[in-house]
Write a protein that holds these residues in place. Structure first.
Motif, PDB file in Angstrom:
ATOM      1  N   THR A 149      35.157  16.935  44.485  1.00 37.84           N
ATOM      2  CA  THR A 149      36.225  16.166  45.136  1.00 37.84           C
ATOM      3  C   THR A 149      36.770  15.087  44.203  1.00 37.84           C
ATOM      4  OG1 THR A 149      34.657  14.618  46.130  1.00 37.84           O
ATOM      5  CG2 THR A 149      35.309  16.526  47.466  1.00 37.84           C
ATOM      6  N   SER A 150      38.083  14.869  44.296  1.00 37.28           N
ATOM      7  CA  SER A 150      38.748  13.894  43.439  1.00 37.28           C
ATOM      8  C   SER A 150      39.889  13.221  44.181  1.00 37.28           C
ATOM      9  CB  SER A 150      39.335  14.582  42.196  1.00 37.28           C
ATOM     10  OG  SER A 150      38.352  15.267  41.486  1.00 37.28           O
ATOM     11  N   LEU A 151      40.210  12.024  43.751  1.00 36.31           N
ATOM     12  CA  LEU A 151      41.408  11.323  44.186  1.00 36.31           C
ATOM     13  C   LEU A 151      42.437  11.435  43.069  1.00 36.31           C
ATOM     14  CD1 LEU A 151      39.841   8.069  45.669  1.00 36.31           C
ATOM     15  CD2 LEU A 151      40.642  10.080  46.922  1.00 36.31           C
ATOM     16  N   THR A 152      43.716  11.538  43.427  1.00 37.11           N
ATOM     17  CA  THR A 152      44.752  11.674  42.414  1.00 37.11           C
ATOM     18  C   THR A 152      45.873  10.666  42.640  1.00 37.11           C
ATOM     19  OG1 THR A 152      46.025  13.323  43.662  1.00 37.11           O
ATOM     20  CG2 THR A 152      44.325  14.151  42.171  1.00 37.11           C
ATOM     21  N   LEU A 153      46.542  10.326  41.554  1.00 40.93           N
ATOM     22  CA  LEU A 153      47.750   9.507  41.572  1.00 40.93           C
ATOM     23  C   LEU A 153      48.713  10.170  40.587  1.00 40.93           C
ATOM     24  CD1 LEU A 153      49.186   6.993  42.621  1.00 40.93           C
ATOM     25  CD2 LEU A 153      48.169   5.723  40.731  1.00 40.93           C
ATOM     26  N   THR A 154      49.885  10.589  41.087  1.00 40.43           N
ATOM     27  CA  THR A 154      50.824  11.359  40.282  1.00 40.43           C
ATOM     28  C   THR A 154      52.190  10.690  40.266  1.00 40.43           C
ATOM     29  OG1 THR A 154      49.700  13.384  40.997  1.00 40.43           O
ATOM     30  CG2 THR A 154      51.848  13.647  39.952  1.00 40.43           C
ATOM     31  N   THR A 155      52.811  10.641  39.100  1.00 38.70           N
ATOM     32  CA  THR A 155      54.185  10.171  38.966  1.00 38.70           C
ATOM     33  C   THR A 155      54.847  10.944  37.836  1.00 38.70           C
ATOM     34  OG1 THR A 155      55.627   8.235  38.843  1.00 38.70           O
ATOM     35  CG2 THR A 155      53.708   8.270  37.372  1.00 38.70           C
ATOM     36  N   GLY A 156      56.142  10.797  37.710  1.00 38.10           N
ATOM     37  CA  GLY A 156      56.866  11.520  36.668  1.00 38.10           C
ATOM     38  C   GLY A 156      58.356  11.484  36.928  1.00 38.10           C
ATOM     39  N   VAL A 209      56.195   9.351  43.392  1.00 39.23           N
ATOM     40  CA  VAL A 209      54.956   8.571  43.295  1.00 39.23           C
ATOM     41  C   VAL A 209      54.081   9.042  44.445  1.00 39.23           C
ATOM     42  CG1 VAL A 209      53.915   6.285  43.314  1.00 39.23           C
ATOM     43  CG2 VAL A 209      56.189   6.602  42.308  1.00 39.23           C
ATOM     44  N   LYS A 210      52.971   9.730  44.106  1.00 41.68           N
ATOM     45  CA  LYS A 210      52.145  10.362  45.136  1.00 41.68           C
ATOM     46  C   LYS A 210      50.667  10.040  44.938  1.00 41.68           C
ATOM     47  CE  LYS A 210      53.744  14.368  43.774  1.00 41.68           C
ATOM     48  NZ  LYS A 210      53.993  15.812  43.641  1.00 41.68           N
ATOM     49  N   ALA A 211      49.978   9.849  46.038  1.00 40.40           N
ATOM     50  CA  ALA A 211      48.519   9.734  46.045  1.00 40.40           C
ATOM     51  C   ALA A 211      47.981  10.973  46.737  1.00 40.40           C
ATOM     52  CB  ALA A 211      48.082   8.477  46.783  1.00 40.40           C
ATOM     53  N   GLY A 225      53.525  10.558  49.477  1.00 38.37           N
ATOM     54  CA  GLY A 225      54.101   9.441  48.740  1.00 38.37           C
ATOM     55  C   GLY A 225      55.579   9.317  48.966  1.00 38.37           C
ATOM     56  N   GLY A 226      56.287   8.968  47.901  1.00 44.04           N
ATOM     57  CA  GLY A 226      57.720   8.759  48.003  1.00 44.04           C
ATOM     58  C   GLY A 226      58.436   9.203  46.748  1.00 44.04           C
ATOM     59  N   GLY A 227      59.733   9.422  46.906  1.00 39.04           N
ATOM     60  CA  GLY A 227      60.584   9.770  45.779  1.00 39.04           C
ATOM     61  C   GLY A 227      61.682   8.724  45.657  1.00 39.04           C
ATOM     62  N   TYR A 271      60.563   9.974  51.647  1.00 34.44           N
ATOM     63  CA  TYR A 271      59.125  10.185  51.767  1.00 34.44           C
ATOM     64  C   TYR A 271      58.885  11.630  51.382  1.00 34.44           C
ATOM     65  CZ  TYR A 271      58.922   5.849  54.360  1.00 34.44           C
ATOM     66  OH  TYR A 271      59.021   4.539  54.731  1.00 34.44           O
ATOM     67  N   LEU A 272      57.704  11.909  50.827  1.00 36.05           N
ATOM     68  CA  LEU A 272      57.390  13.292  50.515  1.00 36.05           C
ATOM     69  C   LEU A 272      55.920  13.568  50.740  1.00 36.05           C
ATOM     70  CD1 LEU A 272      55.981  13.500  47.397  1.00 36.05           C
ATOM     71  CD2 LEU A 272      58.282  12.860  46.807  1.00 36.05           C
TER      72      LEU A 272
END
Length: 156
Positions: A57-64, A82-84, A102-104, A116-117
């Motif tokens: 199991t992992s937590l993620t934080l993504t942006t781009g 920006v997503k968790a 998260g959100g866009g 929101y996404l």
């Protein structure tokens, strides 16, 4: 006098400590919007920071950056997601399910509409390569997308 004794060996199993830590993935995304009357395709890049809670199991934080390409008469829509998320390996410590929310933030061509996404997905992660397929839903862009992500990842 002779003494007889029974000696039995006990097997001990050591609990292997999992080295919790961070991974960083750099990926490229390509997708097909679900509203293909207005949006033609999407292309983007991202950076994903992953913190391993356990081996599975992992937590993620993504942006781009993601660009939704629109018909020739309309300017394209570019946004910063920006997503968790939460990632769980479900088979052989390589195949996983992932959920992100998260959100866009709209950043191109005069678009001011943020969204929101949320994005559920499935994927395969090897030592260095991560390949995933996700459905990404937007509340404000009149479309969603099905996207493929190919990334290179490494431990920090």
């Amino acid at each position: 006098m002779m003494f007889a004794s029974n000696v039995e060996a006990q097997e001990t199993t050591e609990v292997e400590n999992y080295d919790q830590g961070f991974r960083l993935g750099i990926g490229i995304n390509g997708g097909l919007p679900t509203d293909n009357d207005l949006y033609n395709w999407s292309l983007g890049g991202d950076v994903r920071l992953q913190y391993d809670l356990t081996k599975r199991t992992s937590l993620t934080l993504t942006t781009g950056f993601t660009n939704l390409f629109i018909d020739n008469d309309v300017k394209d829509l570019g946004f910063i997601p920006v997503k968790a998320g939460f990632k769980a390996f479900v088979w052989e410590d390589q195949f996983y399910v992932l959920g992100e929310i998260g959100g866009g933030i709209a950043v191109t061509n005069g678009y001011k509409q943020d969204t929101y996404l949320w994005a559920p997905g499935i994927g395969y992660a090897g030592k260095d390569i991560d390949i995933s397929l996700r459905y990404e839903a937007y509340t404000e862009y009149d479309t969603d997308q099905i996207a493929l992500r190919v990334a290179y990842g490494f431990k920090l």
